[in-house]
Design an enzyme around this catalytic site. Structure first.
Site, PDB file in Angstrom:
ATOM      1  N   HIS A 146       8.033  -6.918 -10.727  1.00 52.88           N
ATOM      2  CA  HIS A 146       9.472  -7.104 -10.636  1.00 52.88           C
ATOM      3  C   HIS A 146      10.148  -5.987  -9.839  1.00 52.88           C
ATOM      4  CE1 HIS A 146       9.209 -10.377 -13.578  1.00 52.88           C
ATOM      5  NE2 HIS A 146       8.266  -9.630 -14.129  1.00 52.88           N
ATOM      6  N   LYS A 196       2.027  27.358  -0.200  1.00 50.08           N
ATOM      7  CA  LYS A 196       1.760  28.386  -1.215  1.00 50.08           C
ATOM      8  C   LYS A 196       2.137  29.780  -0.690  1.00 50.08           C
ATOM      9  CE  LYS A 196      -2.132  26.061  -3.518  1.00 50.08           C
ATOM     10  NZ  LYS A 196      -3.576  26.150  -3.835  1.00 50.08           N
ATOM     11  N   GLU A 214      -5.496  14.144  -0.917  1.00 53.40           N
ATOM     12  CA  GLU A 214      -5.824  15.530  -0.589  1.00 53.40           C
ATOM     13  C   GLU A 214      -7.197  15.649   0.067  1.00 53.40           C
ATOM     14  OE1 GLU A 214      -4.012  19.044  -2.963  1.00 53.40           O
ATOM     15  OE2 GLU A 214      -6.046  18.806  -3.711  1.00 53.40           O
TER      16      GLU A 214
END
Length: 452
Positions: free
Chosen positions: A308, A420, A287
């Site tokens: 793995h 937003k 950010e």
């Protein structure tokens, strides 16, 4: 004093060839950083002053002392992004790993629930869990503006739940801007205590403010030691220069890796207690630096688990990655002799998990290095409040320096805001009628789907 050691050997060209950092380029970049930091000290970023100012420590500790006398069973924290990741990191690092599962591991402290998502399934499950003891539930709501739709919607829900119990006002604390925002209006109307974010400190840099420290104080953790660790790292950053300065060197290496096309920064802790730190750093770097078409992509892997699942990619995949390894292990767990009829497992008999864990860590370092994948290791003698505070400050400083090197503002996030606005418009917020119409038009575009 327990220490943090950074080993940058395997990030240099001497170790990994053309994929590593050239010594001359490193020296030039460090000189640039040193000059920038000297100028920065005359007018430091707000987060840099936190270890010295100890913002609202008295207020936090007073509220925590009151809560300690309330026989709290559940601590519910509402916040998202920088309002939650720091607290999650601290709790995972310093509390018992099975803290929430059994009372004997909690030392009289409450269970905790950090609600950093509004997934309805999880929300319903947590409500169902805390309702039987709502009169023993403490609520912390964290939002600088108070307008974050995820957090305010959660607060609307929990505010009504908390009202069902006597004295609930003293079991709700709001952490928000000093003067502005919806939470201040709510606090004034409802009589809820408040704590604040210092001026100039945004969410992702706020872990060493009441955002991260007040929940920690509620859990009985030593917030003064967390702050002291940050102060120690701040002093180190001022005292040392060039190749002796951990923040300068780490920032220079990560910047030069990005510049050379190694734009994926893999944070790989060999220490489950630092898994949350990897998530915290992911937000901090992404950010802060992902702007103007620039910026590295931080990812998280977990040692030994991801040996793995991901290590194959890091060793033989594209050379577009730099791996940042963390290692700490102090607990010894003996491996007894067993299956004496199997010769292939006898090399483990009468050894211990700590030795095996360290061998796995070293094996990963060696395999990465031999494959030409640059890697840096940070070795912690112990995961302590002091060392954790130092790590927070170190990586915040590194991120700020990288912002300078990339010529981006590390303290804004314009790319987050449009989403937003769309969310609020679709939910019918007044004043966003045009935006709602726009979103509806976009959503009516012809789509191509496949249904199973």
């Amino acid at each position: 004093m327990k220490t943090i050691t950074m080993d940058l050997t395997n990030a240099l060209a001497e170790a990994v060839g053309a994929n590593g950092i050239d010594a001359g380029e490193l020296t030039t970049t460090l000189a640039n950083i040193s000059d920038y930091y000297t100028r920065l000290l005359a007018k430091p970023f707000a987060f840099m002053t936190l270890p010295e100012t100890k913002f609202q420590f008295d207020e936090m500790l007073a509220l925590a002392d009151k809560a300690a006398a309330m026989d709290i069973k559940n601590l519910v924290i509402l916040g998202i992004g920088g309002s939650s990741l720091g607290t999650q990191t601290i709790f995972e690092a310093l509390l018992h790993p099975l803290h929430n599962m059994e009372e004997r591991f909690r030392n009289g402290k409450p269970r905790y629930f950090i609600l950093d998502n509004i997934d309805p399934h999880k929300m319903a499950a947590i409500v169902e869990t805390v309702i039987p003891d709502i009169d023993r539930t403490f609520l912390v709501v964290i939002s600088k503006s108070g307008e974050t739709p995820e957090t305010i919607s959660q607060f609307m829900l929990f505010n009504e739940l908390m009202r069902r119990s006597a004295g609930y006002q003293q079991r709700i604390v709001l952490i928000t801007d000093k003067e502005k925002g919806l939470l201040n209006r709510i606090a004034e109307k409802e009589g809820y205590p408040t704590l604040n974010l210092p001026d100039g400190v945004g969410g992702r840099f706020s872990v060493l403010t009441p955002v991260g420290l007040f929940p920690s104080a509620l859990m009985g953790l030593d917030i003064k030691r967390l702050s002291a660790g940050a102060a120690g790292m701040a002093a180190h950053t001022v005292r040392y220069d060039g190749e002796e300065n951990m923040a300068f060197v780490l920032a220079a290496i990560l910047y030069l890796m990005d510049k050379a096309g190694k734009k994926i920064h893999v944070v790989m802790p060999y220490c489950e207690r630092l898994a949350g730190f990897a998530d915290w750093f992911r937000q901090l770097e992404a950010e802060s630096l992902g702007k103007k078409g620039l910026g590295p992509t931080p990812t998280r892997s977990m040692g030994v688990t991801d040996q793995h699942s991901q290590l194959q990619l890091y060793v033989e995949g594209p050379k577009d990655k730099c791996v940042i390894l963390f290692y700490s292990a102090t607990q010894e767990v003996p491996i007894p002799a067993s299956f004496d009829y199997l010769e292939d497992v006898q090399y483990l008999a009468n050894k211990d998990m700590k030795s095996l864990f360290h061998a796995e860590f070293q094996g990963t370092r060696l395999s990465l290095t031999e494959a030409g994948t640059p890697n840096i290791s940070l070795l912690l003698d112990e995961v302590s409040d002091y060392n954790l505070g130092a790590l927070f400050y170190l990586f915040e400083m590194v991120t700020a320096i990288m912002g300078h090197l990339l010529s981006v503002n590390a303290f804004d996030q314009p790319g987050v805001e449009q989403g937003k606005i769309y969310t609020k418009a679709m939910m019918g917020k007044k004043g966003l009628e045009k935006e709602k119409e726009h979103t509806e038009t976009l959503l009516l575009r012809r789509t191509k789907t496949i249904v199973f």
